[in-house]
Enzyme design. Structure first.
Site, PDB file in Angstrom:
ATOM      1  CG  HIS A  95      -0.516   0.371   2.622  1.00 56.36           C
ATOM      2  ND1 HIS A  95      -0.418  -0.617   3.359  1.00 56.36           N
ATOM      3  CD2 HIS A  95      -0.656   1.184   3.196  1.00 56.36           C
ATOM      4  CE1 HIS A  95      -0.041   0.079   4.199  1.00 56.36           C
ATOM      5  NE2 HIS A  95       0.011   1.045   4.593  1.00 56.36           N
ATOM      6  CG  ASP A 231       0.379  -4.414   2.960  1.00 56.41           C
ATOM      7  OD1 ASP A 231       1.213  -3.357   1.870  1.00 56.41           O
ATOM      8  OD2 ASP A 231      -0.596  -3.536   3.333  1.00 56.41           O
ATOM      9  CB  SER A 664       2.944   1.940   6.290  1.00 56.06           C
ATOM     10  OG  SER A 664       1.780   1.613   7.066  1.00 56.06           O
TER      11      SER A 664
END
Ligand code: ARG
Ligand code: GLU
Length: 745
Positions: A95, A231, A664
């Protein structure tokens, strides 16, 4: 247990068990916090070692020798990434690389859907504008920054003095290495740190799994545990021949870092030490209870309501139409991400009695002040002032949010019109050269706009969202146009909106419009200036920038001052408590343990998920839960290469590291500082941790590094990438053998 009962407990076994019990019971709940790396040796090292850290603070952060810090990358200023080879190979989240992957995608070459793997350096894809920054050093400059500040100054004078001093310091520090320097406030201006970083500008896309792996579970599973998402995406930093940052160019070479992470493929066990090293964006952990209450009762609900409406409009068309789905994939994901987090935040604060508990802390604080005349004299007013300021700011903040949600994020055409403001101004001032130049810039960027813009969707969004804005914006100096629209009948407003889109030159013929921009910029400026879209966009923006923002930021300066005072006071009132600065997109270390949680009665969450769980969620053809055939085959054949755990393939795990947005892509490190996972999310019950961390339920979610390698190697056939990395294993300990030895002694 029975097995233990049948044997006589020999001394050694008793001791062994006792030791295990003691180690398990040491209360180590100090897992809240995001710590400044160069202060770890003073503040955290002992505790970290007690929890299982096997390396030193110097191994984590050093300016004199290479250390883990040299492998930690601020990815485009918003995410974290880490270097995993001596050729600048970078790992971050899917992402985080999403908009780059999307930019290279089209319906024919859909990398979002099918994944992308460069099979050699030449196939790696350039991303102009994408940056990768590495911290070179951090230095406390508090004394220097505050040297001209004194107690007699007003808050505004203090602000101005600090800004001027910071500017002076930065100018005086120009360095020959070409590092970028900045000075950031910590603890609301109680502390200032100078940060030097090397900013790389040629960062290429190396690989990404298909979304059915990298975004598996998409928005339904987002912010949720148990999770089954791979991810991750892979990039590479390129440098000039001198190993220094360079503009994007064919002749650049893979960057040779000072340090790259080793990758441990033995996995983690419950209770193992865990550490997250990255760039958390923003938290507010020291708010007074009243402002937490405002957040969950006023700000969050308002923003949730607007986004819900927008998401419904987008979702409908994205489900029907492949092209729209690609166009809006990135926008949708980012709008829905915060939307869902705010819902979780409200729930989490309520369920943990966050407001009440903060209130109790304030009561203790006030009680302590009341017992100490000196402290009371100095800080007695602080909480009261803060509450007053937050209350005064509330209506302005709310309007500000409505503008951002509706006039900026929600209705794209209004945001797009902001790009013409300078052009229109040059036109009005007859500055032909500037006009021409700005027009060309806009012409060059138009592709990006057209590529992902759907007029019909935007028109629908304006029909639904503009009325909300008009209803809510109410501070006195509402612009004339907005006032007029506020008074319009619904039917007339609907017509006004339809016409606004019909008459807009930008939306007529893209080719013609671009040509007109290049050849007749004055004509474009004139047309744009007169258009309803431009007028409305300007009116709303002006109100935001000239009325709301200055007022909010004047109050914010005062809030910052009193928040700073509040923290200083708390440090004296609660001397045993350790304080960490709120996240501010600077490099931090968080640490905790791989540990389960029990968010409510009878619910117990384990720490690790497996590919079996992925398969259990599989819904063929679904846009969130579909899976690639190849992955299903690998699963059926249990073809996990060296990455499986017996006959299972680990996928994700959780730990009690304190993280937030910006973390992230952060490396999840074990006690030896080796890479075991990639941070990408938090659990649903703990999303309130930005304002109200609670150790009983706040967990971060990581994708297991073994899943990452399995996908690269076995699924995508990019083994050559794995060969670039340094893989390590834990020495194999046969637990049965050990136990036998203990028992027979
Ligand atoms: N919640 C994670 C974060 O805050 C992941 C977001 C990306 N995934 C998504 N489905 N939008 O960024
Ligand atoms: N997904 C978040 C991000 O994009 C990180 C996880 C979080 O917010 O905890 O940074």
């Amino acid at each position: 247990m029975d097995y233990l009962k049948t044997i006589s407990m020999k001394g050694k076994l008793k001791n062994a068990i006792l030791l295990i019990l003691i180690t398990l019971q040491i209360p180590l709940h100090a897992k809240e916090g995001m710590w400044i790396p160069y202060l770890i040796s003073q503040l955290n090292q002992d505790e970290m070692v007690a929890m299982g850290l096997e390396i030193t603070a110097e191994d984590i952060y050093s300016v004199n020798q290479s250390s883990i810090k040299d492998a930690i990358v601020h990815f485009n200023g918003g995410c974290t990434a880490e270097i995993i080879s001596n050729k600048g190979l970078l790992l971050t989240n899917h992402h985080c690389g999403y908009s780059q992957i999307q930019k290279h995608s089209s319906v024919e070459n859909n990398y979002l859907k099918n994944g992308f793997w460069a099979m050699s350096g030449r196939e790696e894809l350039k991303n102009p504008g994408l940056t990768a920054s590495i911290i070179k050093y951090m230095e406390d400059v508090t004394n220097e920054v505050l040297q001209d500040v004194n107690d007699q100054m007003s808050i505004a004078e203090r602000e101005a003095t600090v800004s001027a001093t910071i500017k002076k310091i930065l100018e005086g520090r120009k360095n020959s290495e070409g590092y970028e320097l900045k000075i950031n406030p910590f603890f609301y201006g109680n502390q200032y740190i100078l940060i030097a970083e090397e900013v790389f500008r040629d960062v290429r896309l190396v690989g990404a799994p298909p979304s059915s792996i990298g975004k598996f579970g998409a928005d339904t599973d987002n912010w949720m545990w148990p999770r089954h998402t791979g991810d991750f995406s892979v990039f590479r930093i390129y440098s000039g021949a001198d190993n220094k940052p360079a503009d994007v160019a064919d002749e650049n070479i893979p960057y040779n870092p000072n340090y790259h992470l080793k990758i441990n493929i033995s996995g983690v066990q419950e209770n193992d030490f865990s550490m997250i090293y990255g760039f958390p964006g923003s938290t507010q952990e020291y708010l007074p209870s009243a402002e937490i209450k405002n957040t969950i009762e006023v700000y969050d609900p308002a923003r949730i309501a607007v986004r819900e409406k927008l998401l419904r409009i987008l979702d409908r068309k994205m489900r029907q139409n492949d092209a729209t789905r690609i166009q809006y994939a990135s926008k949708y994901a980012s709008i829905s991400n915060s939307w869902k987090k705010w819902i979780g935040e409200i729930k989490g604060v309520k369920e943990t009695d966050g407001v009440e508990r903060r209130q109790q802390l304030e009561n203790q604080f006030e009680a302590a002040l009341n017992k100490d005349a000196v402290l009371r004299e100095k800080y007695g007013e602080v909480l009261g002032e803060l509450n007053k300021l937050y209350e005064e700011r509330k209506p302005l903040m709310l309007e500000r949010y409505y503008y951002i949600e509706i006039g900026y994020l929600g209705i794209e055409v209004l945001r797009h019109m902001l790009g013409y403001r300078s052009m229109v101004q040059y036109y009005q001032e007859d500055k032909d050269n500037e006009l021409q130049q700005r027009a060309s810039e806009i012409a060059n960027g138009m592709d990006n706009f057209y590529k992902d813009f759907d007029v019909e969707l935007d028109r629908q969004a304006m029909q639904v969202l503009l009325p909300i804005y008009l209803k809510e914006v109410s501070t006195e100096e509402v612009p004339e146009l907005v006032k007029k629209l506020k008074e319009m009948e619904d039917k007339d407003l609907r017509e006004y909106i339809d016409e606004l889109y019909e008459d807009l030159v930008v939306l007529e013929d893209p080719l013609e419009f671009r040509e007109m921009l290049q050849n007749k910029p004055s004509k474009v400026a004139r047309k744009i200036e007169k258009s309803d879209a431009y007028q409305l966009s300007s009116a709303m923006y002006d109100h935001f920038i000239r009325v709301l923002n200055p007022r909010v930021s004047a109050i914010n300066d005062k809030i910052d001052y009193y928040q700073g005072q509040y923290i200083t006071a708390m440090r004296q009132v609660f001397p045993m408590k350790r304080f960490y600065p709120d996240a501010n997109s600077t490099l931090r270390v968080a640490y905790g343990k791989v540990e389960p949680y029990e968010p409510r009665d009878a619910v117990y969450y384990e720490t690790q998920t497996y590919l079996d769980g992925v398969m259990a969620k599989y819904i063929p053809g679904d846009y969130e839960f579909d899976l690639p055939v190849k992955l299903i085959e690998l699963y059926k054949d249990k073809d996990f290469g060296p990455y499986g755990e017996d006959d299972k393939m680990p996928v994700c795990f959780i730990a009690s590291n304190h993280t937030t947005g910006g973390n992230s892509g952060s490396p999840a490190l074990n006690g030896k500082g080796e890479l075991v996972g990639l941070n990408f999310d938090r659990v649903w019950e703990g999303t309130m941790s930005d304002i109200n961390y609670d150790i009983s339920r706040c967990r971060n979610i990581m994708v297991d590094i073994r899943y990452v390698l399995f996908i690269m190697d076995k699924f995508a056939g990019a083994k050559y990438l794995v060969d670039e990395m340094d893989l390590v294993y834990n020495p194999v300990v046969n637990k049965d053998e050990e136990m036998k030895k203990v028992l027979t002694n």
